[in-house]
Write a protein that holds these residues in place. Structure first.
Motif, PDB file in Angstrom:
ATOM      1  N   HIS A   1       0.821  -1.211   0.000  1.00 27.54           N
ATOM      2  CA  HIS A   1       0.000   0.000   0.000  1.00 27.54           C
ATOM      3  C   HIS A   1       0.857   1.263   0.000  1.00 27.54           C
ATOM      4  O   HIS A   1       0.600   2.194  -0.767  1.00 27.54           O
ATOM      5  CB  HIS A   1      -0.917   0.002   1.219  1.00 27.54           C
ATOM      6  N   VAL A   2       1.888   1.298   0.848  1.00 27.97           N
ATOM      7  CA  VAL A   2       2.728   2.490   0.935  1.00 27.97           C
ATOM      8  C   VAL A   2       3.488   2.710  -0.375  1.00 27.97           C
ATOM      9  O   VAL A   2       3.658   3.852  -0.825  1.00 27.97           O
ATOM     10  CB  VAL A   2       3.690   2.402   2.130  1.00 27.97           C
ATOM     11  N   ALA A   3       3.929   1.633  -1.000  1.00 26.87           N
ATOM     12  CA  ALA A   3       4.618   1.756  -2.287  1.00 26.87           C
ATOM     13  C   ALA A   3       3.674   2.270  -3.369  1.00 26.87           C
ATOM     14  O   ALA A   3       4.016   3.194  -4.128  1.00 26.87           O
ATOM     15  CB  ALA A   3       5.202   0.408  -2.696  1.00 26.87           C
ATOM     16  N   LEU A   4       2.493   1.687  -3.466  1.00 26.40           N
ATOM     17  CA  LEU A   4       1.529   2.103  -4.488  1.00 26.40           C
ATOM     18  C   LEU A   4       1.035   3.521  -4.250  1.00 26.40           C
ATOM     19  O   LEU A   4       0.757   4.264  -5.202  1.00 26.40           O
ATOM     20  CB  LEU A   4       0.364   1.120  -4.522  1.00 26.40           C
TER      21      LEU A   4
ATOM     22  N   LEU B   1       3.516  12.145   3.769  1.00 22.14           N
ATOM     23  CA  LEU B   1       4.224  11.997   5.039  1.00 22.14           C
ATOM     24  C   LEU B   1       3.390  11.225   6.047  1.00 22.14           C
ATOM     25  O   LEU B   1       3.914  10.357   6.761  1.00 22.14           O
ATOM     26  CB  LEU B   1       4.590  13.375   5.591  1.00 22.14           C
ATOM     27  N   ARG B   2       2.103  11.500   6.111  1.00 20.82           N
ATOM     28  CA  ARG B   2       1.239  10.754   7.037  1.00 20.82           C
ATOM     29  C   ARG B   2       1.194   9.275   6.673  1.00 20.82           C
ATOM     30  O   ARG B   2       1.228   8.412   7.563  1.00 20.82           O
ATOM     31  CB  ARG B   2      -0.176  11.338   7.029  1.00 20.82           C
ATOM     32  N   GLU B   3       1.080   8.975   5.383  1.00  9.70           N
ATOM     33  CA  GLU B   3       1.062   7.573   4.969  1.00  9.70           C
ATOM     34  C   GLU B   3       2.328   6.848   5.429  1.00  9.70           C
ATOM     35  O   GLU B   3       2.263   5.724   5.942  1.00  9.70           O
ATOM     36  CB  GLU B   3       0.952   7.479   3.441  1.00  9.70           C
ATOM     37  N   VAL B   4       3.469   7.488   5.246  1.00  8.68           N
ATOM     38  CA  VAL B   4       4.737   6.842   5.579  1.00  8.68           C
ATOM     39  C   VAL B   4       4.879   6.662   7.086  1.00  8.68           C
ATOM     40  O   VAL B   4       5.170   5.551   7.570  1.00  8.68           O
ATOM     41  CB  VAL B   4       5.922   7.662   5.029  1.00  8.68           C
ATOM     42  N   GLU B   5       4.676   7.722   7.854  1.00 12.92           N
ATOM     43  CA  GLU B   5       4.916   7.650   9.294  1.00 12.92           C
ATOM     44  C   GLU B   5       3.905   6.758  10.011  1.00 12.92           C
ATOM     45  O   GLU B   5       4.274   5.940  10.874  1.00 12.92           O
ATOM     46  CB  GLU B   5       4.898   9.054   9.900  1.00 12.92           C
ATOM     47  N   ILE B   6       2.636   6.894   9.671  1.00  8.42           N
ATOM     48  CA  ILE B   6       1.605   6.111  10.373  1.00  8.42           C
ATOM     49  C   ILE B   6       1.685   4.636   9.992  1.00  8.42           C
ATOM     50  O   ILE B   6       1.646   3.750  10.860  1.00  8.42           O
ATOM     51  CB  ILE B   6       0.207   6.692  10.089  1.00  8.42           C
ATOM     52  N   HIS B   7       1.832   4.356   8.702  1.00  8.06           N
ATOM     53  CA  HIS B   7       1.898   2.948   8.293  1.00  8.06           C
ATOM     54  C   HIS B   7       3.230   2.295   8.684  1.00  8.06           C
ATOM     55  O   HIS B   7       3.290   1.063   8.794  1.00  8.06           O
ATOM     56  CB  HIS B   7       1.639   2.815   6.793  1.00  8.06           C
ATOM     57  N   HIS B   8       4.267   3.089   8.886  1.00 13.08           N
ATOM     58  CA  HIS B   8       5.514   2.536   9.425  1.00 13.08           C
ATOM     59  C   HIS B   8       5.238   1.900  10.786  1.00 13.08           C
ATOM     60  O   HIS B   8       5.705   0.799  11.079  1.00 13.08           O
ATOM     61  CB  HIS B   8       6.559   3.643   9.540  1.00 13.08           C
TER      62      HIS B   8
ATOM     63  N   LEU C   1       9.142  -0.623  -3.253  1.00 15.91           N
ATOM     64  CA  LEU C   1       9.052   0.468  -2.284  1.00 15.91           C
ATOM     65  C   LEU C   1      10.172   1.468  -2.490  1.00 15.91           C
ATOM     66  O   LEU C   1       9.932   2.683  -2.515  1.00 15.91           O
ATOM     67  CB  LEU C   1       9.095  -0.078  -0.851  1.00 15.91           C
ATOM     68  N   LEU C   2      11.390   0.992  -2.648  1.00 21.62           N
ATOM     69  CA  LEU C   2      12.524   1.898  -2.838  1.00 21.62           C
ATOM     70  C   LEU C   2      12.351   2.723  -4.104  1.00 21.62           C
ATOM     71  O   LEU C   2      12.568   3.945  -4.109  1.00 21.62           O
ATOM     72  CB  LEU C   2      13.822   1.105  -2.897  1.00 21.62           C
ATOM     73  N   ALA C   3      11.941   2.075  -5.188  1.00 21.27           N
ATOM     74  CA  ALA C   3      11.741   2.792  -6.448  1.00 21.27           C
ATOM     75  C   ALA C   3      10.613   3.813  -6.329  1.00 21.27           C
ATOM     76  O   ALA C   3      10.702   4.919  -6.867  1.00 21.27           O
ATOM     77  CB  ALA C   3      11.442   1.798  -7.568  1.00 21.27           C
ATOM     78  N   ALA C   4       9.556   3.447  -5.595  1.00 16.26           N
ATOM     79  CA  ALA C   4       8.413   4.342  -5.466  1.00 16.26           C
ATOM     80  C   ALA C   4       8.764   5.582  -4.648  1.00 16.26           C
ATOM     81  O   ALA C   4       8.345   6.696  -4.982  1.00 16.26           O
ATOM     82  CB  ALA C   4       7.248   3.603  -4.816  1.00 16.26           C
TER      83      ALA C   4
END
Length: 234
Positions: free
Chosen positions: A48-51, A139-146, A97-100
């Protein structure tokens, strides 16, 4: 989501790097284990985070080139793409994920100030959102889903700057009742819900932010009433 202050590209980049480190540290079998999101494995969260990065990068690229694009083709396509990528091998998930994250960073860097004047759709025909909100959304997607990965990263690891951005942005949601939040570790207070009054909730800014997303049970928080107000999942 109402127009919000843009986080710095460096804050997003640091969040991306921390997430990539965590994902890279997972053993292959850990991808199939449950995350903190009901019904989702860690592979689903990573997918999800990558997409999401790919979709939001497309939104920015479209704004920059004058060819507006939605984040996702449809809700059904979003869900199907997550399932398909989650079923891929861990190696493919890591690379995607890295590429995205790199693709989103490049799209963000290419934006000119005039490119931010506009709006976009999450899906065709859906609600429109101001382009200026894209960096905070990412930023919210990355931090919260982390944290949702349940792999050693917690709200206590969030940068203070992100906590403040999160508390401010969560005021835009709907709540069943009004209440006030007063963090014990940052200056300021934030009001949620319609109307005056309501309980005052205090605690660390990270714990407040986590609770405001509808996660956890309010660990570390106190209310001047007999209970914490109801908060729906984000």
């Amino acid at each position: 989501m109402t127009d919000a202050r843009r986080p710095t590209p460096d804050l997003i980049a640091r969040a991306d790097r921390a997430l990539v480190r965590t994902v890279d540290s997972l053993s292959d079998h850990q991808y199939a284990e449950a995350s903190q999101l009901p019904g989702w494995t860690r592979a689903h969260v990573v997918a999800h985070v990558a997409l999401n990065a790919e979709g939001l990068a497309g939104v920015l690229h479209g704004a920059h080139t004058g060819a507006p694009a939605p984040v996702y083709a449809s809700v059904e396509a979003r869900d199907a793409d997550i399932e398909a990528l989650a079923a891929a091998g861990p190696g493919e998930l890591r690379e995607r994920l890295l590429a995205a994250t790199s693709r989103f960073a490049a799209a963000l860097d290419a934006m000119h100030e005039q490119d931010w004047d506009g709006r976009f759709e999450r899906t065709p025909g859906g609600p429109v959102v101001a382009l200026v909100n894209v960096p905070l959304m990412r930023l919210r997607e990355v931090e919260i889903h982390h944290v949702d990965l349940d792999a050693g990263y917690s709200p206590a690891d969030w940068p203070r700057e992100f906590c403040v951005l999160l508390l401010a942005s969560m005021t835009k949601r709907d709540y069943p009742e009004p209440f006030l939040v007063r963090p014990t570790d940052v200056d300021g207070e934030w009001r949620y819900g319609e109307g005056p009054g309501g309980p005052v909730v205090t605690g660390p800014s990270a714990a407040l932010g986590w609770w405001l997303t509808g996660r956890g049970s309010g660990e570390g928080l106190t209310s001047d009433s007999t209970r914490l107000p109801e908060v729906r999942p984000w």
